[in-house]
Design an enzyme around this catalytic site. Structure first.
Site, PDB file in Angstrom:
ATOM      1  N   ASP A 192     -21.615  29.127  14.495  1.00 34.53           N
ATOM      2  CA  ASP A 192     -22.304  27.844  14.713  1.00 34.53           C
ATOM      3  C   ASP A 192     -22.075  27.344  16.137  1.00 34.53           C
ATOM      4  O   ASP A 192     -21.067  27.673  16.766  1.00 34.53           O
ATOM      5  CB  ASP A 192     -21.769  26.829  13.681  1.00 34.53           C
ATOM      6  CG  ASP A 192     -22.684  25.619  13.565  1.00 34.53           C
ATOM      7  OD1 ASP A 192     -23.806  25.648  14.097  1.00 34.53           O
ATOM      8  OD2 ASP A 192     -22.263  24.632  12.939  1.00 34.53           O
TER       9      ASP A 192
ATOM     10  N   ASN B 107     -32.576  27.857   7.299  1.00 37.23           N
ATOM     11  CA  ASN B 107     -32.936  27.924   8.720  1.00 37.23           C
ATOM     12  C   ASN B 107     -34.454  27.996   8.960  1.00 37.23           C
ATOM     13  O   ASN B 107     -34.918  27.784  10.077  1.00 37.23           O
ATOM     14  CB  ASN B 107     -32.249  29.111   9.419  1.00 37.23           C
ATOM     15  CG  ASN B 107     -30.775  28.870   9.665  1.00 37.23           C
ATOM     16  OD1 ASN B 107     -29.975  29.805   9.712  1.00 37.23           O
ATOM     17  ND2 ASN B 107     -30.377  27.612   9.835  1.00 37.23           N
TER      18      ASN B 107
HETATM   19  C1  FPP Z   1     -26.125  28.331  14.317  1.00 37.99           C
HETATM   20  O1  FPP Z   1     -26.111  27.620  15.523  1.00 37.99           O
HETATM   21  C2  FPP Z   1     -26.578  29.676  14.561  1.00 37.99           C
HETATM   22  C3  FPP Z   1     -27.677  30.232  13.989  1.00 37.99           C
HETATM   23  C4  FPP Z   1     -28.544  29.553  13.034  1.00 37.99           C
HETATM   24  C5  FPP Z   1     -28.082  31.603  14.352  1.00 37.99           C
HETATM   25  C6  FPP Z   1     -26.961  32.535  14.513  1.00 37.99           C
HETATM   26  C7  FPP Z   1     -27.429  33.767  15.126  1.00 37.99           C
HETATM   27  C8  FPP Z   1     -26.768  34.440  16.080  1.00 37.99           C
HETATM   28  C9  FPP Z   1     -25.439  34.052  16.588  1.00 37.99           C
HETATM   29  C10 FPP Z   1     -27.302  35.689  16.626  1.00 37.99           C
HETATM   30  C11 FPP Z   1     -27.403  36.678  15.518  1.00 37.99           C
HETATM   31  C12 FPP Z   1     -27.560  38.002  15.991  1.00 37.99           C
HETATM   32  C13 FPP Z   1     -28.154  38.974  15.282  1.00 37.99           C
HETATM   33  C14 FPP Z   1     -27.965  40.333  15.725  1.00 37.99           C
HETATM   34  C15 FPP Z   1     -28.984  38.756  14.090  1.00 37.99           C
HETATM   35  P1  FPP Z   1     -27.028  26.330  15.639  1.00 37.99           P
HETATM   36  O2  FPP Z   1     -28.312  26.739  16.240  1.00 37.99           O
HETATM   37  O3  FPP Z   1     -27.120  25.659  14.312  1.00 37.99           O
HETATM   38  O4  FPP Z   1     -26.192  25.463  16.651  1.00 37.99           O
HETATM   39  P2  FPP Z   1     -26.117  23.881  16.696  1.00 37.99           P
HETATM   40  O5  FPP Z   1     -25.440  23.454  15.410  1.00 37.99           O
HETATM   41  O6  FPP Z   1     -25.271  23.603  17.897  1.00 37.99           O
HETATM   42  O7  FPP Z   1     -27.512  23.356  16.816  1.00 37.99           O
END
Ligand code: FPP
Length: 266
Positions: free
Chosen positions: A33, A81
């Site tokens: 996250d 998501n």
């Molecule tokens: C949460 O951060 C992250 C996600 C929803 C996506 C996670 C994906 C990756 C780290 C890359 C994955 C890689 C592969 C190979 C599939 P957020 O966007 O919710 O962050 P925030 O809470 O700060 O908005």
């Protein structure tokens, strides 16, 4: 159950981090996250955080495999998501393709096998293809399992398991009296990971302290570690630090420590 084999050059780093090589967990799960906030802090679009997040997946996969961790479960895309703006969802759906086309050779070199949990049928065809190819290309790897949760939601996983078990009961393939935890687990998406056990440790980055529908059944006895580091900044040293917190925990699985039950007055 498994002996963890730490890669030679990782030994020094493990020592420096004061980790006990005998207490490296078999199964580590991570809620990655903070990608969006990382990007916003740098005045970049949110997807820049996901791009950097993908690089970190590579680094942490290698660090975990070098430590002798047996399963690394990563929450890459939840069933919730889809509510994000189209542009972001499209970007996230393109990541498995980018990741696997670049890193599969390295995964194979490191003997890492790819596994995926979640409802793949809802993913764009190209994403499904990338995932299936990665699974097929790494199927003979016998080292760490890199378990991606893609379009995964734990409540929906449990509901599907209940439905599948009910169907088996209806068809006479399952006696309701014989349904215990072990048997029920075989209906979950993690069934093939059963030999490695449930996550010993669940890490969530970015300072949020929630489970967000990740592996609800499987983390019943996991140690939870919440770190303030945003995922795109997460380094092997952060993993070592979180493992050290894990190693200092006292896991009792609802029991008591040996000797604790002795009546000292006797
Ligand atoms: C949460 O951060 C992250 C996600 C929803 C996506 C996670 C994906 C990756 C780290 C890359 C994955 C890689 C592969 C190979 C599939 P957020 O966007 O919710 O962050 P925030 O809470 O700060 O908005």
């Amino acid at each position: 159950m498994f002996s963890n084999i730490i890669k030679k050059d990782t030994k020094n780093r493990v020592e420096a981090a004061q980790l006990d090589p005998q207490l490296i967990p078999d199964h580590v799960a991570i809620i990655m996250d903070g990608n969006g906030r990382w990007a916003q802090n740098k005045h970049l679009p949110r997807v820049a955080g996901h791009k950097q997040g993908m690089e970190v997946v590579e680094t942490i996969t290698e660090a975990a495999s070098d430590l002798g961790i047996k399963v690394l479960s990563l929450y890459a895309f939840s069933t919730e998501n889809w509510r994000r703006p189209n542009e972001e969802v499209n970007y996230l759906m393109g990541l498995p393709n980018k990741f696997f086309s670049r890193f599969v050779p390295k995964l194979i070199r490191n003997n890492v096998r790819v596994n995926v949990i979640g409802d793949q049928s809802q993913l764009p065809e190209k994403t499904q293809e990338a995932v299936n190819n990665a699974i097929a290309d790494t199927k003979d790897c016998t080292g760490m399992v890199l378990n991606f949760a893609l379009n995964y939601g734990s409540r929906s996983e449990i509901l599907s398991a209940v439905k599948a078990a009910a169907i088996d009961v209806k068809k006479g393939r399952l006696e309701p009296e014989t349904i215990d935890e072990q048997r029920f687990s075989q209906y979950l998406m993690t069934a093939s990971l059963a030999p490695y056990g449930d996550p010993d440790l669940l890490i969530r980055t970015s300072g949020e302290q929630r489970i967000s529908n990740f592996l609800l059944w499987q983390i019943a006895y996991s140690e939870l570690v919440f770190t303030d580091v945003y995922w795109p900044d997460y380094q092997p040293e952060d993993l070592y630090q979180d493992l050290l917190v894990f190693q200092k925990r006292d896991r009792r699985f609802g029991g008591i420590k040996p000797n604790e039950g002795e009546n000292k007055n006797k």
